[in-house]
Design a protein around this motif. Structure first.
Motif, PDB file in Angstrom:
ATOM      1  N   LEU A  36      40.904  46.222 -69.628  1.00 36.69           N
ATOM      2  CA  LEU A  36      41.247  45.093 -70.491  1.00 36.69           C
ATOM      3  C   LEU A  36      40.488  45.172 -71.812  1.00 36.69           C
ATOM      4  O   LEU A  36      41.044  44.945 -72.888  1.00 36.69           O
ATOM      5  CB  LEU A  36      40.943  43.770 -69.785  1.00 36.69           C
ATOM      6  N   GLY A  37      39.211  45.517 -71.728  1.00 37.86           N
ATOM      7  CA  GLY A  37      38.403  45.650 -72.935  1.00 37.86           C
ATOM      8  C   GLY A  37      38.877  46.782 -73.822  1.00 37.86           C
ATOM      9  O   GLY A  37      38.951  46.641 -75.053  1.00 37.86           O
ATOM     10  N   LEU A  38      39.208  47.915 -73.198  1.00 39.20           N
ATOM     11  CA  LEU A  38      39.695  49.070 -73.970  1.00 39.20           C
ATOM     12  C   LEU A  38      41.002  48.747 -74.683  1.00 39.20           C
ATOM     13  O   LEU A  38      41.205  49.119 -75.847  1.00 39.20           O
ATOM     14  CB  LEU A  38      39.884  50.278 -73.042  1.00 39.20           C
ATOM     15  N   VAL A  39      41.907  48.075 -73.976  1.00 33.45           N
ATOM     16  CA  VAL A  39      43.194  47.721 -74.576  1.00 33.45           C
ATOM     17  C   VAL A  39      42.994  46.725 -75.721  1.00 33.45           C
ATOM     18  O   VAL A  39      43.605  46.861 -76.786  1.00 33.45           O
ATOM     19  CB  VAL A  39      44.146  47.143 -73.505  1.00 33.45           C
ATOM     20  N   ALA A  40      42.139  45.731 -75.507  1.00 37.70           N
ATOM     21  CA  ALA A  40      41.866  44.760 -76.569  1.00 37.70           C
ATOM     22  C   ALA A  40      41.295  45.452 -77.801  1.00 37.70           C
ATOM     23  O   ALA A  40      41.704  45.172 -78.938  1.00 37.70           O
ATOM     24  CB  ALA A  40      40.910  43.687 -76.066  1.00 37.70           C
TER      25      ALA A  40
END
Length: 538
Positions: A36-40
């Motif tokens: 989720l952090g990488l995508v954000a």
């Protein structure tokens, strides 16, 4: 318009297995949190690279990836036995269904959420997220819909046009495509039946896709493309009809950062400045000082020019908890626009105070209007408040049919009226502008909409007051001519459309524009109105 071979978007990732997880729950959730952090971060980086409207859209998607409600739902599903991939799939799908049920703008955001889900699942699998195919030669891209992250960074040397099965005229795909001057035809039934390599003519002006065109059709399309390039390269002039009748061409903007680009494309001012960027994504309303700084930056880009600013248009499709946190079964017909601002009047007073301060600090000709106004009483309220707080020119938007019906009363107090054709069409024909199932009703060419525009134009002329157009209809070159024939005094649009509209207006006198308008309003359907206008235009 574009001519070229079709290339289809790759299919989405396969649905994750519903088998129970074998890894520990905390391990699965840690992997999801990391993805989720990488995508954000990736979405935010794409936004920084794209800039403009695309940045706002992608920043919103990045926030979706970090939404605590979704994260909690994913964690609970993992605790109940789902794998990380399956938990992401189910949690995002459930939230998508909720947005679709809300309709309107929120339903359109469901597609954005689906894209985030695909990117997170791809990250968990360690594979690239589905995206725009690569090609050594230019192509027309066909897709069910296109995610903002893909639309924002399209290679303009390769992607000639977009054709999508889903979406509406105000979907992010359509909005971003217009801002990048890419011909886009959205909501096309049968689009996914087109095979790779099939040559098409994509005419975004009429919304028509011609499959396997003949030599004459290709030649005609190529001539129109060449003519448009010549017009775009011509020296900038003010908008006017062939007989010299002035029709100022203004820009629709969403932040001060877009002002310079609009000026470069020949905008004579601003016909719609959306102030929502200052409020969305915040738990509290911005201060008078911060608003004043933003409005001053905008006005300074247009010294001596007209700048029309819309008061906060929140509620329904753009919910703000500090403005209205009540659940509404049908928010499009609920407490939105001026209705919501009257309930929380201090927010409105602060915004108008900031606008008055920016007006005093610059030489721009500031006009301020209220959104979602229904009648003369609401008009009188807003105009009186604007005058009290020091604004010189105060008007209202015509998005609700009742305002057109009562136009003579409205002009007794309003200095001007600006017609928002997107919502006016939606409310006139009772057709959610994001639902493909009623797409045939979402057309501002419909005679019912045109007759309301005519009523407003006639009332404005009688009162000696201006009537502008600031909806997407103004970006349709031929419809722009018709709108002038109906009484519109200014046209405001996405800056990328200015050259096309400027060229089209220059072909007709005011008398001819009125003849096109008369033919269009006498038709019985939207397509019939366009055909009638085209017949007169020949």
């Amino acid at each position: 318009m574009a001519v070229g071979p079709i290339l289809r978007m790759p299919d989405p990732l396969p649905e994750p297995s519903a088998d129970k997880r074998t890894a520990e729950a905390d391990v699965e959730f840690a992997a999801v949190t990391r993805s989720l952090g990488l995508v954000a971060d990736d979405l935010a980086a794409r936004g920084e690279k794209a800039g403009g409207e695309a940045k706002d859209v992608l920043d919103a998607q990045a926030l979706m990836a970090q939404d605590p409600t979704l994260t909690d739902d994913v964690e609970q599903r993992i605790a109940d036995g789902a794998t990380g991939e399956r938990a992401v799939f189910e949690a995002f799908a459930a939230f998508q269904d909720m947005l679709v049920g809300m309709g309107g703008y929120m339903a359109e955001r469901a597609a954005d959420l689906g894209d985030v889900s695909q990117r997170v699942i791809a990250s968990l699998r360690g594979v690239p997220a589905p995206g725009v195919p690569e090609s050594d030669t230019p192509f027309v891209l066909v897709a069910p819909d296109l995610a903002p992250a893909d639309t924002a960074l399209l290679d303009l040397d390769k992607v000639l046009a977009l054709i999508t099965r889903d979406g509406g005229p105000t979907s992010h795909t359509a909005i971003l495509a217009r801002s990048k001057s890419i011909p886009a035809i959205v909501g096309v039934t049968g689009a996914l039946d087109l095979a790779d390599g099939t040559v098409v003519v994509a005419d975004a002006a009429t919304g028509v896709v011609t499959v396997d065109p003949g030599a004459d059709e290709v030649a005609a399309a190529e001539k129109r493309i060449a003519d448009r390039l010549v017009a775009a390269a011509a020296p900038l002039t003010d908008g006017a009809l062939a007989d010299g009748h002035a029709v100022p061409l203004l820009a629709n903007l969403g932040s001060p950062d877009e002002a310079a680009g609009a000026v470069a494309l020949g905008a004579e001012g601003v016909g719609l400045f959306r102030t929502e960027f200052l409020f969305l994504g915040s738990s509290t309303a911005p201060t008078v000082e911060s608003q004043t700084a933003s409005y001053t930056a905008l006005l300074e880009a247009f010294p001596g020019k007209k700048v029309v600013v819309r008061a906060l248009d929140a509620g329904a499709d753009k919910p703000l908890s500090f403005l209205n946190d009540a659940h509404e079964e049908n928010p499009a017909l609920g407490l939105r626009g001026l209705r919501a601002l009257r309930v929380k009047e201090q927010i409105l007073r602060d915004q108008l105070t900031a606008l008055a301060a920016a007006q005093a600090a610059t030489t721009a000709d500031l006009w301020v209007m209220a959104p979602m106004v229904s009648d003369a009483e609401e008009t009188e309220y807003f105009v009186a408040l604007g005058r009290e707080l020091g604004l010189k020119t105060v008007g209202v938007m015509a998005e609700v049919p009742s305002l057109a019906v009562l136009a003579d009363q409205v002009f007794r107090s309003a200095d001007f009226v600006s017609i928002g054709t997107n919502d006016l069409t939606q409310y006139t024909l009772a057709a959610d502008r994001m639902l493909g199932s009623v797409a045939s009703y979402q057309d501002p060419w419909h005679p019912a909409v045109l007759r309301l525009v005519r009523a407003l134009g006639e009332a404005g002329a009688t009162a000696g007051k201006p009537v502008g157009i600031c909806g997407e209809a103004a970006a349709d070159p031929l419809l722009a001519v018709v709108l002038v024939g109906l009484g519109a005094t200014t046209l405001s649009m996405t800056p990328a459309a200015l050259a096309d509209v400027r060229l089209e207006l220059s072909k007709y006198t005011l008398e001819q524009a009125r003849a096109l308008a008369a033919a269009a309003v006498d038709a019985s359907t939207a397509s019939g109105a366009r055909e009638a206008a085209e017949a007169v235009a020949v």
